[in-house]
Design an enzyme around this catalytic site. Structure first.
Site, PDB file in Angstrom:
ATOM      1  N   LYS A 189       2.340  -0.791  -0.535  1.00 13.96           N
ATOM      2  CA  LYS A 189       1.956   0.503  -1.108  1.00 13.96           C
ATOM      3  C   LYS A 189       2.721   0.848  -2.388  1.00 13.96           C
ATOM      4  O   LYS A 189       2.213   1.528  -3.263  1.00 13.96           O
ATOM      5  CB  LYS A 189       2.147   1.617  -0.077  1.00 13.96           C
ATOM      6  CG  LYS A 189       1.047   1.620   0.966  1.00 13.96           C
ATOM      7  CD  LYS A 189       1.050   2.888   1.774  1.00 13.96           C
ATOM      8  CE  LYS A 189      -0.162   2.952   2.682  1.00 13.96           C
ATOM      9  NZ  LYS A 189      -0.058   2.027   3.838  1.00 13.96           N
ATOM     10  N   GLU A 249      -0.942  13.036  -0.518  1.00 17.23           N
ATOM     11  CA  GLU A 249      -1.183  13.293   0.886  1.00 17.23           C
ATOM     12  C   GLU A 249      -0.632  12.109   1.673  1.00 17.23           C
ATOM     13  O   GLU A 249      -0.520  11.005   1.136  1.00 17.23           O
ATOM     14  CB  GLU A 249      -2.687  13.427   1.165  1.00 17.23           C
ATOM     15  CG  GLU A 249      -3.449  12.117   1.368  1.00 17.23           C
ATOM     16  CD  GLU A 249      -3.521  11.205   0.148  1.00 17.23           C
ATOM     17  OE1 GLU A 249      -3.404  11.725  -0.989  1.00 17.23           O
ATOM     18  OE2 GLU A 249      -3.673   9.991   0.334  1.00 17.23           O
ATOM     19  N   SER A 265       0.804  -7.486   4.847  1.00 16.58           N
ATOM     20  CA  SER A 265       0.891  -6.246   4.072  1.00 16.58           C
ATOM     21  C   SER A 265       2.177  -5.447   4.278  1.00 16.58           C
ATOM     22  O   SER A 265       2.609  -4.727   3.381  1.00 16.58           O
ATOM     23  CB  SER A 265      -0.312  -5.356   4.361  1.00 16.58           C
ATOM     24  OG  SER A 265      -0.414  -5.064   5.746  1.00 16.58           O
TER      25      SER A 265
HETATM   26  C1  LIG Z   1      -1.024   1.755   4.725  1.00 16.69           C
HETATM   27  C2  LIG Z   1      -0.974   0.342   5.208  1.00 16.69           C
HETATM   28  C3  LIG Z   1      -2.150  -0.442   5.381  1.00 16.69           C
HETATM   29  C4  LIG Z   1      -3.523   0.117   5.201  1.00 16.69           C
HETATM   30  O1  LIG Z   1      -3.839   0.552   3.929  1.00 16.69           O
HETATM   31  P1  LIG Z   1      -4.783  -0.277   2.966  1.00 16.69           P
HETATM   32  O2  LIG Z   1      -5.054   0.651   1.834  1.00 16.69           O
HETATM   33  O3  LIG Z   1      -6.023  -0.634   3.731  1.00 16.69           O
HETATM   34  O4  LIG Z   1      -4.047  -1.501   2.551  1.00 16.69           O
HETATM   35  C5  LIG Z   1      -2.011  -1.763   5.778  1.00 16.69           C
HETATM   36  N1  LIG Z   1      -0.798  -2.311   6.018  1.00 16.69           N
HETATM   37  C6  LIG Z   1       0.339  -1.602   5.868  1.00 16.69           C
HETATM   38  C7  LIG Z   1       1.640  -2.262   6.156  1.00 16.69           C
HETATM   39  C8  LIG Z   1       0.298  -0.255   5.468  1.00 16.69           C
HETATM   40  O5  LIG Z   1       1.439   0.440   5.332  1.00 16.69           O
END
Ligand SMILES: *Cc1c(COP(=O)(O)O)cnc(C)c1O
Length: 399
Positions: free
Chosen positions: A96, A118, A384
């Protein structure tokens, strides 16, 4: 489903659409803010000094490039070659921050003095509070009153980083109510405030802007995979989808490479047909959500259905318009994983690779046994985020 035309592009068009999806469906009061962004975002992002500052911070503050790690034991288990793109190693623990760094630099160039955002579980709020602290900019994060109670550690993080956390006390007191409050704040402060959206959602140009900031993920994968295997293109790129920003970043530079299969994984929750799910493509249809035309979960009369997932980051009733388009054209394949499958996949990765993934990410890992990837094929999973924030949930499964 429409067939895939050879000439088709999966990038946004000049009107802000991806095929049938996208656009800017906003109240008139918000028009000047969004119009300013639309008119300026591309020229600002493309300026050499913007690119220099963005790349400098990605390298020295976020810790990029993140490794592309060949996971030997995971590969052996699934009989294929699995690489993990280690976004979990980014500062603040997930992808993020790539987006919030880009947007704070944009806000500075637009002369904005204050940031509003938000947040649901608090991950985007923390990433936003972080870059505001970095730049010495005032930061206001709206969060549902219910979420403030549920996500105390992230509320504490945001406050420690100097952000003001404001409770949204209307409706279900969750993410969508926080979004409404943040929008209202922006309407009332159009000149000095920038609104940082956390995923590839919202009115044009947000989905394209966020995808561009996250596209560093696939740019790095291409370079790293070429170095490690002699071929920049894997057979599969797999990513979880909440709003879809980590997936959009991991897919971006592969969109027109049809030799690469793009796999998006949604949260099935307790099961797609149980009424406790967030599998948007399986359950949703076209409508307008948070300013763009996309696929969303809704009742027959268009009321948004409350989504459910064990992972807060995937607990969203829609997907970004780019993903609606990738789904509809068949360019990406959409699968889903349940809560239980995700938890199991998280424990598996921890045990066999020594990496504790975020619950969101675990959904992407959970489909490896269903992918049908062969021994000589290459799979890249976008890791992610890291799982530290999910320990309270994981602890319920440890005896
Ligand atoms: C917020 C988050 C997501 C989901 O958000 P996307 O916009 O779909 O990427 C996925 N993995 C992690 C670790 C997150 O913090």
């Amino acid at each position: 489903m429409e067939t895939l035309e050879k000439s088709s592009t999966f990038q946004v068009d000049k009107n802000g659409y991806y095929g049938l999806f996208g656009g800017a469906f906003i109240p008139e009061m918000l028009y000047p803010n969004v119009e300013e962004l639309r008119n300026t975002y591309l020229s600002i992002i493309e300026q050499p000094d913007f690119q220099r500052d963005f790349n400098h911070l990605l390298k020295n503050y976020v810790g990029r490039p993140t490794p592309l790690y060949l996971a030997p034991r995971l590969s052996e288990k699934y009989g294929t070659t699995v690489y993990l793109k280690r976004e979990d190693l980014c500062h603040t623990g997930a992808h993020k921050i790539n987006n919030t760094i880009g947007q704070i630099l944009l806000a500075q160039r637009l002369g904005k003095k204050r940031i509003v955002a938000e947040t649901g579980a608090g991950q985007h709020g923390v990433a936003t509070a972080t870059v505001c602290a970095l730049m010495g900019v005032e930061c206001i994060v709206y969060m549902g009153e219910h979420d403030i109670e549920r996500q105390a550690p992230n509320v504490a993080r945001m406050k420690m980083l100097g952000a003001e956390v404001r409770a949204a006390t209307c409706g279900s007191k969750t993410l969508k109510d926080a979004t409404n409050e943040a929008m209202r704040h922006w309407i009332n402060n159009p000149v000095d405030t920038h609104y940082i959206i956390g995923s590839v959602v919202g009115p044009h140009p947000y989905p394209d802007m966020v995808a561009r900031f996250q596209s560093v993920i696939s740019a790095e994968i291409k370079t790293q995979l070429l170095e490690q295997t002699g071929n920049a293109n894997p057979d599969y790129v797999v990513a979880c989808v909440g709003g879809g920003s980590n997936a959009a970043g991991a897919f971006f530079h592969y969109l027109d490479d049809t030799d690469v299969q793009l796999i998006a994984v949604e949260a099935a929750g307790k099961g797609v047909d149980t009424g406790f799910s967030a599998a948007t493509t399986a359950l949703g249809n076209a409508g307008v959500l948070h300013g763009s035309r996309t696929l969303l979960m809704q009742t027959e009369d268009g009321q948004v259905v409350e989504p459910y997932s064990i992972s807060a980051g995937l607990d969203y009733p829609g997907i970004g318009p780019v993903h609606a388009h990738l789904y509809q054209t068949g360019r990406a394949k959409f699968l889903s994983a349940t809560d239980d499958e995700a938890v199991q996949a998280a424990f598996e990765l921890a045990k066999i690779e020594g990496i504790i993934p975020a619950l969101e990410t675990a959904h992407a890992l959970a489909i490896l046994d269903r992918l049908g990837a062969g021994a000589h094929e290459v799979v890249v999973v976008n890791l992610s985020g890291r799982g530290d924030k999910d320990l309270a949930t994981f602890m319920k499964y440890i005896d």
